[in-house]
Design a protein around this motif. Structure first.
Motif, PDB file in Angstrom:
ATOM      1  N   GLU A 117      -4.175  -0.375  -6.612  1.00 38.30           N
ATOM      2  CA  GLU A 117      -3.238   0.647  -6.396  1.00 38.30           C
ATOM      3  C   GLU A 117      -2.211   0.297  -5.388  1.00 38.30           C
ATOM      4  O   GLU A 117      -0.873   0.244  -5.344  1.00 38.30           O
ATOM      5  N   TYR A 118      -2.763  -0.697  -4.241  1.00 32.42           N
ATOM      6  CA  TYR A 118      -2.003  -1.255  -3.345  1.00 32.42           C
ATOM      7  C   TYR A 118      -1.619  -2.695  -3.342  1.00 32.42           C
ATOM      8  O   TYR A 118      -1.145  -3.350  -2.670  1.00 32.42           O
ATOM      9  N   GLY A 119      -1.810  -3.028  -4.749  1.00 34.58           N
ATOM     10  CA  GLY A 119      -1.415  -4.619  -5.111  1.00 34.58           C
ATOM     11  C   GLY A 119      -2.346  -5.675  -4.967  1.00 34.58           C
ATOM     12  O   GLY A 119      -1.845  -6.707  -5.394  1.00 34.58           O
ATOM     13  N   ALA A 120      -3.628  -5.455  -4.781  1.00 36.06           N
ATOM     14  CA  ALA A 120      -4.652  -6.472  -4.565  1.00 36.06           C
ATOM     15  C   ALA A 120      -5.029  -6.834  -6.075  1.00 36.06           C
ATOM     16  O   ALA A 120      -5.125  -5.996  -7.018  1.00 36.06           O
ATOM     17  N   GLU A 121      -5.606  -7.937  -6.463  1.00 39.13           N
ATOM     18  CA  GLU A 121      -6.464  -8.235  -7.528  1.00 39.13           C
ATOM     19  C   GLU A 121      -7.555  -7.921  -7.581  1.00 39.13           C
ATOM     20  O   GLU A 121      -8.428  -8.165  -6.246  1.00 39.13           O
ATOM     21  N   VAL A 122      -8.341  -7.427  -8.338  1.00 39.56           N
ATOM     22  CA  VAL A 122      -9.916  -7.136  -8.270  1.00 39.56           C
ATOM     23  C   VAL A 122     -10.344  -7.543  -9.685  1.00 39.56           C
ATOM     24  O   VAL A 122     -10.604  -6.855 -10.644  1.00 39.56           O
ATOM     25  N   PRO A 123     -10.382  -8.838  -9.801  1.00 40.56           N
ATOM     26  CA  PRO A 123     -10.726  -9.471 -10.973  1.00 40.56           C
ATOM     27  C   PRO A 123     -12.482  -9.254 -11.401  1.00 40.56           C
ATOM     28  O   PRO A 123     -12.671  -9.689 -12.639  1.00 40.56           O
ATOM     29  N   ILE A 173       0.345 -16.885   1.742  1.00 44.35           N
ATOM     30  CA  ILE A 173      -0.681 -16.503   1.084  1.00 44.35           C
ATOM     31  C   ILE A 173      -0.347 -16.458  -0.335  1.00 44.35           C
ATOM     32  O   ILE A 173       0.788 -15.588  -0.767  1.00 44.35           O
ATOM     33  N   THR A 174      -1.109 -16.918  -1.734  1.00 47.38           N
ATOM     34  CA  THR A 174      -0.601 -16.999  -2.842  1.00 47.38           C
ATOM     35  C   THR A 174      -1.235 -15.719  -3.789  1.00 47.38           C
ATOM     36  O   THR A 174      -0.841 -15.454  -4.642  1.00 47.38           O
ATOM     37  N   ARG A 175      -2.521 -15.556  -3.102  1.00 37.96           N
ATOM     38  CA  ARG A 175      -3.378 -14.460  -3.892  1.00 37.96           C
ATOM     39  C   ARG A 175      -4.277 -13.261  -2.882  1.00 37.96           C
ATOM     40  O   ARG A 175      -4.662 -14.026  -1.907  1.00 37.96           O
ATOM     41  N   VAL A 176      -4.113 -12.236  -3.365  1.00 45.42           N
ATOM     42  CA  VAL A 176      -4.943 -11.318  -2.467  1.00 45.42           C
ATOM     43  C   VAL A 176      -6.077 -10.678  -3.239  1.00 45.42           C
ATOM     44  O   VAL A 176      -5.601 -10.077  -4.398  1.00 45.42           O
ATOM     45  N   ILE A 177      -7.313 -10.984  -3.027  1.00 45.91           N
ATOM     46  CA  ILE A 177      -8.538 -10.799  -4.062  1.00 45.91           C
ATOM     47  C   ILE A 177      -9.293  -9.881  -3.042  1.00 45.91           C
ATOM     48  O   ILE A 177      -9.678 -10.082  -2.072  1.00 45.91           O
ATOM     49  N   LYS A 194     -15.995   4.306   4.123  1.00 47.52           N
ATOM     50  CA  LYS A 194     -15.199   3.589   5.240  1.00 47.52           C
ATOM     51  C   LYS A 194     -13.830   2.818   4.770  1.00 47.52           C
ATOM     52  O   LYS A 194     -12.814   3.272   5.251  1.00 47.52           O
ATOM     53  N   ASN A 195     -14.179   2.126   3.546  1.00 44.93           N
ATOM     54  CA  ASN A 195     -12.959   1.218   3.237  1.00 44.93           C
ATOM     55  C   ASN A 195     -11.934   2.079   2.569  1.00 44.93           C
ATOM     56  O   ASN A 195     -10.684   1.633   2.682  1.00 44.93           O
ATOM     57  N   ILE A 196     -12.164   3.138   2.270  1.00 47.55           N
ATOM     58  CA  ILE A 196     -10.857   4.074   1.625  1.00 47.55           C
ATOM     59  C   ILE A 196     -10.666   5.215   2.237  1.00 47.55           C
ATOM     60  O   ILE A 196      -9.828   6.061   1.913  1.00 47.55           O
ATOM     61  N   LYS A 197     -11.238   5.249   3.420  1.00 52.52           N
ATOM     62  CA  LYS A 197     -10.966   6.627   4.216  1.00 52.52           C
ATOM     63  C   LYS A 197      -9.508   6.508   4.868  1.00 52.52           C
ATOM     64  O   LYS A 197      -9.222   5.400   5.247  1.00 52.52           O
ATOM     65  N   LEU A 198      -8.810   7.260   4.833  1.00 54.58           N
ATOM     66  CA  LEU A 198      -7.537   7.407   5.211  1.00 54.58           C
ATOM     67  C   LEU A 198      -7.416   7.029   6.843  1.00 54.58           C
ATOM     68  O   LEU A 198      -8.095   7.721   7.745  1.00 54.58           O
ATOM     69  N   LEU A 199      -6.304   6.185   7.063  1.00 50.85           N
ATOM     70  CA  LEU A 199      -6.222   5.566   8.614  1.00 50.85           C
ATOM     71  C   LEU A 199      -4.720   5.659   8.672  1.00 50.85           C
ATOM     72  O   LEU A 199      -4.171   4.931   8.024  1.00 50.85           O
ATOM     73  N   ALA A 200      -4.174   6.592   9.496  1.00 52.14           N
ATOM     74  CA  ALA A 200      -2.813   6.503   9.618  1.00 52.14           C
ATOM     75  C   ALA A 200      -1.828   6.721   8.457  1.00 52.14           C
ATOM     76  O   ALA A 200      -0.882   6.030   8.289  1.00 52.14           O
ATOM     77  N   GLY A 201      -2.502   7.381   7.488  1.00 49.44           N
ATOM     78  CA  GLY A 201      -1.591   7.755   6.317  1.00 49.44           C
ATOM     79  C   GLY A 201      -2.190   6.905   5.195  1.00 49.44           C
ATOM     80  O   GLY A 201      -1.318   7.350   4.009  1.00 49.44           O
ATOM     81  N   LYS A 202      -2.971   5.960   5.116  1.00 55.36           N
ATOM     82  CA  LYS A 202      -3.445   5.194   3.895  1.00 55.36           C
ATOM     83  C   LYS A 202      -4.551   4.766   4.158  1.00 55.36           C
ATOM     84  O   LYS A 202      -5.282   4.849   5.181  1.00 55.36           O
ATOM     85  N   PRO A 203      -5.277   4.343   3.276  1.00 50.31           N
ATOM     86  CA  PRO A 203      -6.635   4.018   3.095  1.00 50.31           C
ATOM     87  C   PRO A 203      -7.021   2.744   3.911  1.00 50.31           C
ATOM     88  O   PRO A 203      -6.033   1.721   4.068  1.00 50.31           O
ATOM     89  N   LEU A 204      -8.209   2.872   4.732  1.00 50.04           N
ATOM     90  CA  LEU A 204      -8.244   1.687   5.676  1.00 50.04           C
ATOM     91  C   LEU A 204      -7.977   0.492   5.101  1.00 50.04           C
ATOM     92  O   LEU A 204      -7.186  -0.574   5.537  1.00 50.04           O
ATOM     93  N   ILE A 205      -8.344   0.065   3.545  1.00 51.60           N
ATOM     94  CA  ILE A 205      -8.343  -1.364   3.216  1.00 51.60           C
ATOM     95  C   ILE A 205      -6.914  -1.699   2.789  1.00 51.60           C
ATOM     96  O   ILE A 205      -6.560  -2.708   2.708  1.00 51.60           O
ATOM     97  N   TRP A 265      -4.398  -1.233   4.690  1.00 50.85           N
ATOM     98  CA  TRP A 265      -3.598  -2.102   5.911  1.00 50.85           C
ATOM     99  C   TRP A 265      -3.816  -3.500   5.413  1.00 50.85           C
ATOM    100  O   TRP A 265      -2.784  -4.197   5.733  1.00 50.85           O
ATOM    101  N   SER A 266      -5.049  -4.053   5.171  1.00 52.23           N
ATOM    102  CA  SER A 266      -5.227  -5.436   5.030  1.00 52.23           C
ATOM    103  C   SER A 266      -4.476  -6.127   3.892  1.00 52.23           C
ATOM    104  O   SER A 266      -3.979  -7.084   3.828  1.00 52.23           O
TER     105      SER A 266
END
Length: 229
Positions: free
Chosen positions: A61-67, A43-47, A19-30, A32-33
């Motif tokens: 790929e969309y700019g979040a950190e996944v440490p 907000i200083t960081r997005v993890i 679900k979290n990476i299923k396309l929604l209106a042209g991009k993966p669901l996650i 958007w957030s």
């Protein structure tokens, strides 16, 4: 003030596969957030916290950190969101990167107005809350316990919507996002603690994606709000 937006995204969704990476209106669901959080001025960081390498790849790929990849012990069907939040807090503390505020952002609630995160953070600070949840007004009359029915309203004197007093107005917890002082989050092991604030949002921001029908509804709303053809 350091503020972390935390987006939990397990790979084992039952209702809608991946679900979290299923396309929604042209991009993966996650996405958007992630993009909404990255657009914040405060907000200083997005993890993103996930147990799935593919979700991790998309999030990066969309700019979040996944440490880190989330341990299996807190990734199963019975694992709580709080367990993932506390795991991230522990990681940040070990790195001497403990934030002042921790924002739980639910990827399954992709509809948010522009600047909504910043508006909520400023409201949180202005009122000196310890934690905050997003809500939208509910005009539905609810009942419970079919064996012994009871109503949330006086059915012998059914009120009209426009006559409901502010103090009697009920609100739906949207689940879109929560803000918590990080120290208190760790102490209470709960996203809601202390002096709790309610941040009102429009009705369309209350939609959560749990099924394919939800996907279709949210997709149409996002297309309209973002002028997507």
């Amino acid at each position: 003030m350091s503020i972390v937006a935390f987006i939990p995204a397990r790979g084992g969704s039952k209702g809608v596969i991946q679900k979290n990476i299923k396309l929604l209106a042209g991009k993966p669901l996650i996405a958007w957030s992630i993009e909404q959080a990255l657009a914040s001025n405060l907000i200083t960081r997005v993890i993103v916290s996930t147990d799935c390498p593919e979700i991790a790849r998309v999030a990066k790929e969309y700019g979040a950190e996944v440490p880190f990849l989330r341990p299996d012990s807190i990734s199963g069907d019975k694992a709580t969101t709080e367990s993932a939040m506390l795991h991230c807090c522990s990681y940040l503390k070990e790195k001497n990167e403990f934030p002042e505020l921790f924002i739980l952002v639910q990827a399954t609630s992709p509809i948010r107005s522009e600047n909504q995160f910043d508006n909520a953070i400023l409201y949180f600070k202005k009122n000196n809350y310890d934690s905050l949840l997003t809500v939208s007004p509910s005009h539905r009359f609810t009942w419970k316990n079919p064996a012994n029915p009871s109503a949330s309203y006086d059915f012998t004197n059914r009120p009209r919507r426009q006559d409901i007093k502010e103090e009697d107005q009920e609100y739906l917890e949207t689940g879109s996002f929560y803000i918590t002082k990080t120290e208190l989050l760790v102490e209470a092991e709960n996203r809601l603690v202390g002096n709790i604030g309610m941040f009102k949002t429009p009705e369309d921001e209350s939609y959560e994606i749990d099924s394919l029908v939800d996907f279709k509804v949210c997709e149409e709303i996002l297309k309209i709000k973002n002028n997507i053809g």
